[in-house]
Design a protein around this motif. Structure first.
Motif, PDB file in Angstrom:
ATOM      1  N   VAL A   1       0.851  -1.182   0.000  1.00 43.65           N
ATOM      2  CA  VAL A   1       0.000   0.000   0.000  1.00 43.65           C
ATOM      3  C   VAL A   1       0.888   1.234   0.000  1.00 43.65           C
TER       4      VAL A   1
ATOM      5  N   THR B   1      -2.312  -1.373  -3.466  1.00 40.35           N
ATOM      6  CA  THR B   1      -3.365  -0.420  -3.148  1.00 40.35           C
ATOM      7  C   THR B   1      -2.718   0.961  -3.060  1.00 40.35           C
TER       8      THR B   1
ATOM      9  N   ARG C   1      -7.777   4.170  -3.674  1.00 39.01           N
ATOM     10  CA  ARG C   1      -8.688   4.701  -2.653  1.00 39.01           C
ATOM     11  C   ARG C   1      -8.481   6.209  -2.576  1.00 39.01           C
TER      12      ARG C   1
ATOM     13  N   LEU D   1      -5.442   6.766   6.321  1.00 37.23           N
ATOM     14  CA  LEU D   1      -5.980   5.528   5.761  1.00 37.23           C
ATOM     15  C   LEU D   1      -4.874   4.528   5.486  1.00 37.23           C
ATOM     16  N   VAL D   2      -3.767   5.005   4.979  1.00 37.50           N
ATOM     17  CA  VAL D   2      -2.644   4.098   4.708  1.00 37.50           C
ATOM     18  C   VAL D   2      -2.158   3.446   5.998  1.00 37.50           C
TER      19      VAL D   2
ATOM     20  N   ARG E   1      -3.934   2.679   8.567  1.00 43.70           N
ATOM     21  CA  ARG E   1      -4.890   1.613   8.915  1.00 43.70           C
ATOM     22  C   ARG E   1      -4.687   0.381   8.028  1.00 43.70           C
ATOM     23  N   LEU E   2      -4.467   0.603   6.742  1.00 45.15           N
ATOM     24  CA  LEU E   2      -4.276  -0.535   5.836  1.00 45.15           C
ATOM     25  C   LEU E   2      -2.973  -1.278   6.136  1.00 45.15           C
ATOM     26  N   ARG E   3      -1.964  -0.537   6.528  1.00 42.44           N
ATOM     27  CA  ARG E   3      -0.702  -1.185   6.932  1.00 42.44           C
ATOM     28  C   ARG E   3      -0.932  -2.049   8.165  1.00 42.44           C
TER      29      ARG E   3
ATOM     30  N   GLU F   1      -3.504  -3.558   8.899  1.00 43.00           N
ATOM     31  CA  GLU F   1      -4.279  -4.732   8.507  1.00 43.00           C
ATOM     32  C   GLU F   1      -3.445  -5.776   7.771  1.00 43.00           C
TER      33      GLU F   1
ATOM     34  N   LEU G   1      -0.950  -5.050   5.051  1.00 47.31           N
ATOM     35  CA  LEU G   1      -0.270  -4.670   3.820  1.00 47.31           C
ATOM     36  C   LEU G   1       1.087  -4.041   4.150  1.00 47.31           C
TER      37      LEU G   1
END
Length: 319
Positions: free
Chosen positions: A72, A95, A118, A129-130, A132-134, A136, A138
């Protein structure tokens, strides 16, 4: 702090995956500025900017598990394009998170390359947001706060040092500082006598604000130049710039757009405002240095459409 050995290792890692871009004297810019000018043409990378170098270095360093989970990135445009295209070539799921102010064509290119894009309301939201995705699972490919990415960008400086003639001053555009940090490491090792100047636009002053404050601080963003609009520098990039760069100059958006037009007319180069900002700064350096000044410009990217440039020129009353 990374060293020249890190940049050399990155050069070996990414060889064959990125373009060794041309370094050429520019008679048109030399006439315009009144001093000899040499340009490093990073806009000729496959992704349209230098960002392919750092993205490639990072992706090639991933473990099999990290590649399988995906990556991401947050981007104002060019980093997202580079990550999307590089990840597609290496069969890694990507992403890309961009603010809605990012150029529409950058969003389109990233999506066409196969990335999941996104969009957020602003750059601060994109970084949130990045994160949060990390968390999770990524792997984050940060645009500048990563030693591997900085080393990859530093290969620009390595090539410039090898390919250019005699230079007194090199100018590099600054967003979060990954490019200038890496380039400064390479140039200080290979061309220790060269002065190194960063260039920002008003309303995207993360590094000059950090230098004034003695460390990274949040900055308000208002520049049209989304590719330079980092909400703050990182400690990594700040430390390199504070130690290795002579100064960071700030130019108005209007002059950056005028620089795009001048680069097209005098250098026959189609660039974006992040590169156009170099010209007003180069004029200052040429005037300060006088006779004997020999400038090097890192022409960082060309991902701007004709309609983008036409709109900016009209907004600022430029022909």
């Amino acid at each position: 702090m990374i060293g020249i050995s890190d940049v050399e290792a990155a050069a070996g890692l990414i060889a064959g995956h990125v373009v060794h871009t041309p370094t050429v004297p520019s008679p048109g810019l030399s006439d315009l500025l009144g001093v000899p000018v040499t340009a490093k043409l990073e806009l000729l990378q496959r992704t349209g900017s230098f960002k392919a170098r750092g993205a490639t270095a990072k992706l090639l360093s991933l473990t099999a598990a990290q590649r399988a989970a995906g990556v991401v990135a947050v981007s104002g445009g060019n980093h997202g394009i580079a990550l999307a295209m590089t990840a597609a070539g290496l069969d890694v799921k990507a992403t890309v998170v961009m603010p809605r102010s990012a150029p529409a064509h950058a969003v389109e290119i990233a999506r066409e390359a196969g990335a999941s894009v996104r969009l957020t309301d602003d750059m601060d939201g994109a970084f949130s947001l990045v994160t949060r995705l990390r968390d999770e699972g990524l792997t984050l490919v940060h645009p500048f706060d990563d030693p591997l990415v900085v080393a990859g960008q530093g290969t620009v400086g390595l090539e410039f040092a090898e390919d250019a003639g005699d230079l007194t001053d090199v100018l590099v555009s600054v967003g979060g500082g990954g490019l200038i940090a890496g380039v400064a490491v390479a140039l200080r090792a290979r061309r220790p006598g060269v002065r190194i100047w960063g260039v920002e636009t008003e309303g995207a002053e993360a590094m000059s604000a950090a230098l004034a404050a003695g460390g990274p601080v949040p900055v308000p963003l208002s520049s049209i130049v989304s590719t330079l609009s980092a909400p703050s520098a990182s400690r990594l990039t700040y430390d390199h710039v504070a130690a290795l760069v002579d100064d960071v100059l700030v130019v108005p958006d209007r002059e950056a757009v005028r620089g795009v037009l001048d680069l097209a007319e005098h250098a026959k180069l189609w660039t974006e405002p992040a590169a156009g900002a170099l010209l007003p700064a180069a004029r200052r350096i040429a005037e300060r240095g006088g006779e004997g000044t020999r400038l090097g410009l890192v022409v960082c990217g060309g991902n701007a459409t004709t309609s983008d440039v036409g709109r900016w020129a009209a907004d600022f009353g430029l022909r």
